[in-house]
Design an enzyme around this catalytic site. Structure first.
Site, PDB file in Angstrom:
ATOM      1  N   ASP A  11       0.857  -1.187   0.000  1.00  0.00           N
ATOM      2  CA  ASP A  11       0.000   0.000   0.000  1.00  0.00           C
ATOM      3  C   ASP A  11       0.893   1.236   0.000  1.00  0.00           C
ATOM      4  O   ASP A  11       1.670   1.451   0.936  1.00  0.00           O
ATOM      5  CB  ASP A  11      -0.862  -0.065   1.264  1.00  0.00           C
ATOM      6  CG  ASP A  11      -1.761   1.135   1.436  1.00  0.00           C
ATOM      7  OD1 ASP A  11      -1.643   2.115   0.665  1.00  0.00           O
ATOM      8  OD2 ASP A  11      -2.589   1.100   2.364  1.00  0.00           O
ATOM      9  N   GLY A  33      -9.723   4.092  -5.968  1.00  0.00           N
ATOM     10  CA  GLY A  33      -8.412   3.458  -6.120  1.00  0.00           C
ATOM     11  C   GLY A  33      -7.339   4.071  -5.243  1.00  0.00           C
ATOM     12  O   GLY A  33      -7.582   4.436  -4.086  1.00  0.00           O
ATOM     13  N   ASP A  35      -5.923   6.914  -5.542  1.00  0.00           N
ATOM     14  CA  ASP A  35      -6.243   8.326  -5.290  1.00  0.00           C
ATOM     15  C   ASP A  35      -7.083   8.456  -4.011  1.00  0.00           C
ATOM     16  O   ASP A  35      -6.779   9.264  -3.110  1.00  0.00           O
ATOM     17  CB  ASP A  35      -7.009   8.864  -6.511  1.00  0.00           C
ATOM     18  CG  ASP A  35      -7.100  10.376  -6.576  1.00  0.00           C
ATOM     19  OD1 ASP A  35      -6.435  11.056  -5.765  1.00  0.00           O
ATOM     20  OD2 ASP A  35      -7.830  10.882  -7.449  1.00  0.00           O
ATOM     21  N   VAL A 125      -8.825   1.565 -12.862  1.00  0.00           N
ATOM     22  CA  VAL A 125     -10.062   1.890 -13.598  1.00  0.00           C
ATOM     23  C   VAL A 125      -9.777   2.508 -14.965  1.00  0.00           C
ATOM     24  O   VAL A 125     -10.673   2.539 -15.808  1.00  0.00           O
ATOM     25  CB  VAL A 125     -11.024   2.803 -12.794  1.00  0.00           C
ATOM     26  CG1 VAL A 125     -11.450   2.142 -11.501  1.00  0.00           C
ATOM     27  CG2 VAL A 125     -10.445   4.160 -12.530  1.00  0.00           C
TER      28      VAL A 125
HETATM   29  N1  AR6 Z   1      -1.361   1.531  -2.979  1.00  0.00           N
HETATM   30  C1  AR6 Z   1      -0.764   1.225  -4.154  1.00  0.00           C
HETATM   31  N2  AR6 Z   1      -1.445   0.932  -5.276  1.00  0.00           N
HETATM   32  C2  AR6 Z   1      -2.794   0.943  -5.215  1.00  0.00           C
HETATM   33  C3  AR6 Z   1      -3.499   1.264  -4.037  1.00  0.00           C
HETATM   34  C4  AR6 Z   1      -2.734   1.573  -2.875  1.00  0.00           C
HETATM   35  N3  AR6 Z   1      -3.294   1.884  -1.721  1.00  0.00           N
HETATM   36  N4  AR6 Z   1      -4.840   1.185  -4.296  1.00  0.00           N
HETATM   37  C5  AR6 Z   1      -4.963   0.825  -5.607  1.00  0.00           C
HETATM   38  N5  AR6 Z   1      -3.732   0.667  -6.148  1.00  0.00           N
HETATM   39  P1  AR6 Z   1      -6.356   3.249  -9.980  1.00  0.00           P
HETATM   40  P2  AR6 Z   1      -5.924   4.608 -12.560  1.00  0.00           P
HETATM   41  C6  AR6 Z   1      -3.359   0.292  -7.530  1.00  0.00           C
HETATM   42  O1  AR6 Z   1      -7.685   2.752 -10.409  1.00  0.00           O
HETATM   43  O2  AR6 Z   1      -6.139   3.338 -13.305  1.00  0.00           O
HETATM   44  C7  AR6 Z   1      -9.152   7.151  -9.484  1.00  0.00           C
HETATM   45  O3  AR6 Z   1     -10.515   7.180  -9.213  1.00  0.00           O
HETATM   46  C8  AR6 Z   1      -4.353  -0.456  -8.376  1.00  0.00           C
HETATM   47  O4  AR6 Z   1      -4.320  -1.845  -8.083  1.00  0.00           O
HETATM   48  O5  AR6 Z   1      -6.201   3.769  -8.607  1.00  0.00           O
HETATM   49  O6  AR6 Z   1      -4.735   5.459 -12.927  1.00  0.00           O
HETATM   50  C9  AR6 Z   1      -8.613   8.519  -9.902  1.00  0.00           C
HETATM   51  O7  AR6 Z   1      -9.286   9.576  -9.260  1.00  0.00           O
HETATM   52  C10 AR6 Z   1      -3.820  -0.177  -9.773  1.00  0.00           C
HETATM   53  O8  AR6 Z   1      -2.798  -1.110 -10.127  1.00  0.00           O
HETATM   54  O9  AR6 Z   1      -5.813   4.435 -10.971  1.00  0.00           O
HETATM   55  C11 AR6 Z   1      -8.843   8.522 -11.377  1.00  0.00           C
HETATM   56  O10 AR6 Z   1     -10.148   8.938 -11.681  1.00  0.00           O
HETATM   57  C12 AR6 Z   1      -3.170   1.190  -9.654  1.00  0.00           C
HETATM   58  O11 AR6 Z   1      -3.131   1.487  -8.258  1.00  0.00           O
HETATM   59  C13 AR6 Z   1      -8.676   7.083 -11.777  1.00  0.00           C
HETATM   60  O12 AR6 Z   1      -8.926   6.314 -10.599  1.00  0.00           O
HETATM   61  C14 AR6 Z   1      -3.920   2.289 -10.366  1.00  0.00           C
HETATM   62  O13 AR6 Z   1      -5.318   2.071 -10.227  1.00  0.00           O
HETATM   63  C15 AR6 Z   1      -7.268   6.769 -12.223  1.00  0.00           C
HETATM   64  O14 AR6 Z   1      -7.225   5.467 -12.711  1.00  0.00           O
END
Ligand code: AR6
Length: 174
Positions: A11, A33, A35, A125
């Site tokens: 994390d 996610g 963020d 996402v």
């Molecule tokens: N620590 C590390 N990695 C993580 C964590 C965490 N706590 N939580 C999720 N991931 P995403 P995107 C990973 O969807 O595709 C948001 O709503 C996850 O498994 O967070 O760039 C933003 O506001 C994945 O591999 O980001 C944007 O609207 C990676 O982080 C949108 O999502 C990225 O997944 C951005 O989409």
């Protein structure tokens, strides 16, 4: 000494580095996610600074990056970058993802951050294919560190899921 690149599973909100990178969106107002996790764990201070940046420059275009406090997180700063939404590969997604990594490192360098942790931008996402995203991330970070070796100690890729972790391990062990 040459900076090194490491991969860990976990994390990113728990990582103690100079800067963690957030996979944000162009609004900078938070989301789900990674963020969501960063804003939740970091406190309102992060959102407040994001809102000030929005007021100044109207959000953050895809491929670019901005920097804020990390609030309550163990990191000193959060660098918010916006990866591309995968649209099949014909909308400049590869270039925009590389820009997101490079511009994040530019901002880290400008703020004297020697240790930086990245999540796997766009692979949640935004549905960027994980294998391609990992190749781009490793290539862009490796190139940047070769160009600016005196400015960094360590860049960490923090993988949340097993698939990304395996992909990065394979790429970094060759
Ligand atoms: N620590 C590390 N990695 C993580 C964590 C965490 N706590 N939580 C999720 N991931 P995403 P995107 C990973 O969807 O595709 C948001 O709503 C996850 O498994 O967070 O760039 C933003 O506001 C994945 O591999 O980001 C944007 O609207 C990676 O982080 C949108 O999502 C990225 O997944 C951005 O989409």
């Amino acid at each position: 000494m040459q900076p090194n690149i490491q991969v860990t599973k976990g994390d990113i909100t728990k990582v103690q580095v100079d800067a963690i990178v957030n996979a944000a969106n162009t609004s900078l107002l938070g989301g789900g996610g990674v963020d969501g996790a960063i804003h939740r764990a970091g406190s309102k201070a992060i959102l407040e600074e994001c809102m000030q940046i929005r007021a100044r420059q109207g959000g953050c275009p895809t491929g670019e990056a901005v920097i804020t406090t990390a609030g309550n997180l163990p990191a000193k700063y959060v660098i918010h970058t916006v990866g591309p939404v995968w649209q099949g590969g014909k909308a400049n997604e590869e270039l925009l993802l590389a820009n997101a990594y490079r511009n994040s490192l530019e901002l880290a360098k400008a703020n004297h951050c020697r240790t930086v942790a990245f999540p796997n931008i766009s692979t949640g996402v935004y549905h960027f294919p994980k294998h391609l995203a990992a190749q781009i991330a490793v290539k862009e970070v490796t190139n940047y560190l070769q160009l600016h070796p005196d400015h960094f100690d360590t860049v960490l890729f923090i993988c949340f899921d097993e698939e990304n972790y395996q992909l990065y391990q394979n790429l970094l062990s060759t």
